[in-house]
Write a protein that holds these residues in place. Structure first.
Motif, PDB file in Angstrom:
ATOM      1  N   SER A  22     -32.950 -47.135  -7.800  1.00 52.24           N
ATOM      2  CA  SER A  22     -33.824 -47.795  -8.781  1.00 52.24           C
ATOM      3  C   SER A  22     -34.961 -46.865  -9.167  1.00 52.24           C
ATOM      4  O   SER A  22     -35.356 -46.793 -10.333  1.00 52.24           O
ATOM      5  CB  SER A  22     -34.375 -49.105  -8.215  1.00 52.24           C
ATOM      6  OG  SER A  22     -33.325 -49.902  -7.725  1.00 52.24           O
ATOM      7  N   CYS A  42     -34.722 -45.783  -0.321  1.00 53.94           N
ATOM      8  CA  CYS A  42     -35.281 -47.026  -0.869  1.00 53.94           C
ATOM      9  C   CYS A  42     -36.340 -47.664   0.037  1.00 53.94           C
ATOM     10  O   CYS A  42     -36.089 -47.992   1.179  1.00 53.94           O
ATOM     11  CB  CYS A  42     -34.147 -48.022  -1.104  1.00 53.94           C
ATOM     12  SG  CYS A  42     -34.708 -49.612  -1.733  1.00 53.94           S
ATOM     13  N   LEU A  43     -37.522 -47.861  -0.499  1.00 53.46           N
ATOM     14  CA  LEU A  43     -38.632 -48.441   0.262  1.00 53.46           C
ATOM     15  C   LEU A  43     -38.728 -49.958   0.092  1.00 53.46           C
ATOM     16  O   LEU A  43     -39.691 -50.578   0.529  1.00 53.46           O
ATOM     17  CB  LEU A  43     -39.953 -47.795  -0.180  1.00 53.46           C
ATOM     18  CG  LEU A  43     -40.168 -46.344   0.283  1.00 53.46           C
ATOM     19  CD1 LEU A  43     -41.352 -45.715  -0.463  1.00 53.46           C
ATOM     20  CD2 LEU A  43     -40.407 -46.282   1.782  1.00 53.46           C
ATOM     21  N   GLY A  44     -37.735 -50.560  -0.548  1.00 56.67           N
ATOM     22  CA  GLY A  44     -37.791 -52.006  -0.736  1.00 56.67           C
ATOM     23  C   GLY A  44     -38.857 -52.412  -1.727  1.00 56.67           C
ATOM     24  O   GLY A  44     -39.454 -53.489  -1.617  1.00 56.67           O
ATOM     25  N   ALA A  45     -39.109 -51.549  -2.688  1.00 61.15           N
ATOM     26  CA  ALA A  45     -40.093 -51.856  -3.740  1.00 61.15           C
ATOM     27  C   ALA A  45     -39.466 -51.574  -5.093  1.00 61.15           C
ATOM     28  O   ALA A  45     -40.148 -51.145  -6.025  1.00 61.15           O
ATOM     29  CB  ALA A  45     -41.348 -51.017  -3.532  1.00 61.15           C
ATOM     30  N   CYS A  46     -38.171 -51.830  -5.204  1.00 60.78           N
ATOM     31  CA  CYS A  46     -37.381 -51.390  -6.360  1.00 60.78           C
ATOM     32  C   CYS A  46     -37.843 -52.029  -7.669  1.00 60.78           C
ATOM     33  O   CYS A  46     -37.611 -51.483  -8.738  1.00 60.78           O
ATOM     34  CB  CYS A  46     -35.925 -51.713  -6.127  1.00 60.78           C
ATOM     35  SG  CYS A  46     -35.430 -51.565  -4.410  1.00 60.78           S
ATOM     36  N   ASP A  47     -38.473 -53.208  -7.591  1.00 57.03           N
ATOM     37  CA  ASP A  47     -38.941 -53.859  -8.817  1.00 57.03           C
ATOM     38  C   ASP A  47     -40.246 -53.243  -9.287  1.00 57.03           C
ATOM     39  O   ASP A  47     -40.743 -53.594 -10.356  1.00 57.03           O
ATOM     40  CB  ASP A  47     -39.095 -55.375  -8.603  1.00 57.03           C
ATOM     41  CG  ASP A  47     -40.032 -55.719  -7.451  1.00 57.03           C
ATOM     42  OD1 ASP A  47     -40.257 -54.854  -6.578  1.00 57.03           O
ATOM     43  OD2 ASP A  47     -40.542 -56.857  -7.414  1.00 57.03           O
ATOM     44  N   ARG A  48     -40.834 -52.375  -8.486  1.00 56.07           N
ATOM     45  CA  ARG A  48     -42.084 -51.714  -8.861  1.00 56.07           C
ATOM     46  C   ARG A  48     -41.887 -50.194  -8.802  1.00 56.07           C
ATOM     47  O   ARG A  48     -42.790 -49.448  -8.440  1.00 56.07           O
ATOM     48  CB  ARG A  48     -43.218 -52.138  -7.911  1.00 56.07           C
ATOM     49  CG  ARG A  48     -43.421 -53.648  -7.780  1.00 56.07           C
ATOM     50  CD  ARG A  48     -44.199 -54.237  -8.943  1.00 56.07           C
ATOM     51  NE  ARG A  48     -45.451 -53.538  -9.167  1.00 56.07           N
ATOM     52  CZ  ARG A  48     -46.592 -53.799  -8.532  1.00 56.07           C
ATOM     53  NH1 ARG A  48     -46.643 -54.746  -7.619  1.00 56.07           N
ATOM     54  NH2 ARG A  48     -47.690 -53.123  -8.817  1.00 56.07           N
TER      55      ARG A  48
END
Ligand SMILES: Cc1cc2nc3c(=O)[nH]c(=O)nc-3n(C[C@H](O)[C@H](O)[C@H](O)COP(=O)(O)O)c2cc1C
Ligand code: SF4
Ligand code: FES
Lengths: 154, 424
Positions: free
Chosen positions: A84, A121-127
């Motif tokens: 992302s 992926c840092l788990g902030a894909c929407d940002r």
């Protein structure tokens, strides 16, 4: 030598597990939190404390990417290069970070201020694009944001 | 619309406090469970048709029924929350842990009670430091209220819950690799059988369950399987936390009825594509799921329907490909991830994925040859289910095999023009 505090933290966490081997990873993370990285000397100290061979500990250390066997700068910046963030332009962010700091990905700045590493992926894909500095997340990065973020770290 | 998992989330993104959680009915599911026999809790979860939210979709209640129960059962038994969330494009478990940590804890206690587990671990990925702080505080609060610990609320049942900080590597999310990581070893997967339900952590019966799965359990006990079915648009019960990233107008997370059509999520919730961009495809459930394209937009997002469309629901967090992003570049990025994260245990995976990545990189650099397409397609078969030691490699080639099918022209253009048409 392990500091009293490191030893205390490790011994406290040991009670979470039925044996000492289970502490191999977290004990290294504890040392790393205090010193920034895990040196050969720290491995020997942990080996003694946990009753595991240095080779076994190093085998574990080299498997996990968050355990660092080399010294790092005062701040560690982890730049997400997963899908992302890639779509949202993390390659541009990377190029700007590298030129701003004057170090390639994987390197440490000459003044020891920053170590710059890639991360998944840092788990902030929407940002996206996202990066993490010393455990704090920075999101929606672009050329301007990067400079603002870097300025927060001495 | 009811949102059991996210309904209590605070607008300021702080964690729901214990007092707020209790006021909203928190720990009532635990009280209800403690009045029941453990087998009856499992039975409720079975009837609810709750399926695993970590990617594979295995029926949760059925998994629990394989755990040895009764006086002769080996102890200690373990329950592990898989909070390793590292599937690129996935960001739902972090939200659940940061914003409502007690919900995960209550779900774990009720699940642990159902399998008569003595010890629980939350296996948390190393970068999730905010989750760590909030969960650590919530665990201490739950202990202070005797929701955890010895003789929980006078029921005679005891559970200790520990928080384990991991140190990276995607393979740790694979449940048997996770067990090795928890034991302090290199995280290579284990041979199955024996299955962890019978012989897991330190050889004892162990259940590993995704964070989102666990967050549902006490709601099911509290309100019943029929209520749970009613939340869903399809036969798979409950709500689902869907996510969208990529170049849409409003990327984000939404808790919606299981089986909500993909189009509704992408258009109504994510706001459709950004100005001037067209939709080309989507990874419906994270990096290791097959691309779907325009013709699939009306697919209900549940396990069966996404599978029928040729992909997997996976984690339910979608990554959108637009028409100004290079599909070959995107697949290169994905295979770069998988080649890097292969645990190195079996040759087809570590070698095949490195090879695959190299070919895709060369193509992006304008150095592709027509034979590369054959090699790529050969790799997808070589790494198909059954040919490698664990499910990592088959997942790794899912986006590749579907990209070769749906974006064949784009691959051809890279080779014919000896450049990436999207790069100036
Ligand atoms: C390579 C690989 C990585 C995985 N990563 C995760 C993960 O990060 N989180 C997760 O819950 N499940 C992950 N899984 C699935 C787990 O193996 C397991 O099926 C799951 O945790 C079971 O829980 P569930 O039934 O509640 O989904 C992964 C599987 C594979 C093959
Ligand atoms: S398939 Fe890949 S990740 Fe799985 S065991 Fe083999 S090398 Fe490791
Ligand atoms: S892909 Fe970068 S945060 Fe998820």
């Amino acid at each position: 030598m392990l500091s009293g505090e490191e030893r205390r933290e490790i011994e406290m966490k040991l009670t979470d597990y039925p044996n000492k081997q289970a502490m191999s990873i977290e004990s290294m993370l504890i040392v790393q939190r205090h010193r920034g990285w895990v040196s050969d000397e720290s491995l020997r100290d942990l080996s003694e404390l946990l009753g595991l061979s240095v080779a076994d500990l190093d085998g574990v250390a080299t498997f996990y990417n968050l355990i660092r066997r080399k010294p790092v700068g005062r701040h560690v910046a982890l730049l997400c290069d997963s899908v992302s963030c890639w779509i949202m332009g993390c390659e541009r962010v990377r190029d700007q970070l590298c030129s701003s700091l004057g170090t390639p990905l994987g390197g440490t700045t000459a003044d020891g201020r920053f170590t710059l590493l890639p991360i998944v992926c840092l788990g902030a894909c929407d940002r996206a694009p996202a990066m993490m500095i010393d455990g704090k997340l920075h999101e929606d990065l672009d050329e301007q944001r990067i400079e603002e973020v870097l300025a927060q770290y001495e | 619309m009811e949102k059991p998992l996210t309904g209590n989330f605070r607008a300021d993104k702080e964690a729901v406090s214990l007092a707020e959680y209790e006021r909203a009915g928190g720990y009532q599911g635990l009280r209800a469970a403690l009045l029941m026999a453990p087998a009856d809790v499992t039975e409720l979860v079975k009837r609810s048709n709750l399926r695993g939210r970590g990617g594979a979709g295995f029926p949760t209640g059925m998994k629990w029924s394989f755990v040895p129960m009764g006086e002769d059962a080996p102890h200690p038994k373990y329950l592990v929350a898989n909070a390793d969330e590292m599937e690129p494009g996935t960001f739902k478990d972090r939200a659940l842990m940061e914003r409502d940590p007690h919900q995960l804890i209550e779900g774990m206690i009720v699940s642990a009670y159902a399998i008569d587990a003595d010890i629980g671990y939350i296996f948390l990925r190393g970068e999730y430091e905010r989750s760590y702080e909030r969960l650590a505080r919530a665990i201490a609060e739950a202990e202070a209220r005797n929701y955890l610990g010895h003789n929980i609320l006078g029921s005679g049942y005891s559970l200790i819950l520990h928080l384990h900080m991991s140190a990276g590597r995607y393979i740790c999310g694979e449940e048997t690799a996770l067990l090795n990581a928890l034991e302090g070893k290199r995280a290579h997967p284990r041979t199955k059988p024996p299955f962890p339900q019978v012989s897991g952590l330190w050889g004892k019966p162990t259940i590993v369950q995704n964070v989102e799965t666990l967050c549902n359990v006490h709601h099911i006990v509290n309100k019943g399987p029929e209520w749970f079915h009613g939340l869903s648009k399809t036969e798979d019960g409950g709500t689902k936390i869907y996510g969208v990233s990529g170049k849409v107008k409003r990327p984000g997370l939404w808790e919606l009825p299981m089986g909500t059509p993909m189009r509704e999520i992408l258009e109504d919730h994510a706001g459709g594509m950004r100005e001037g961009l067209r939709f080309r495809g989507v990874l419906p459930g994270g990096a290791s799921t097959d691309f779907l394209v325009e013709e699939h937009l009306d697919t209900p997002m549940d396990y069966g329907n996404v599978q029928k469309a040729g992909s997997r629901l996976g984690t339910g967090t979608m990554v959108v490909l637009d028409d100004q992003t290079c599909p070959v570049g995107m697949v290169w990025n994905l295979e770069h991830f998988f080649a890097q994260e292969s645990c190195g245990w079996c040759t087809p995976c570590w070698s095949g994925l490195a090879w695959t990545e190299k070919i895709l990189f060369a193509m992006e650099q304008g150095k592709g040859s027509i034979h590369d397409l054959e090699t790529l397609s050969f790799q997808t078969k070589f790494l198909a289910p059954g040919n490698t030691f664990c499910a990592f490699a088959p997942g790794a080639v899912e986006p590749l095999q579907s990209a070769l099918k749906y974006f064949a022209d784009d691959f051809r253009r890279h080779i014919d023009e000896q450049r990436c048409p999207w790069r100036q």
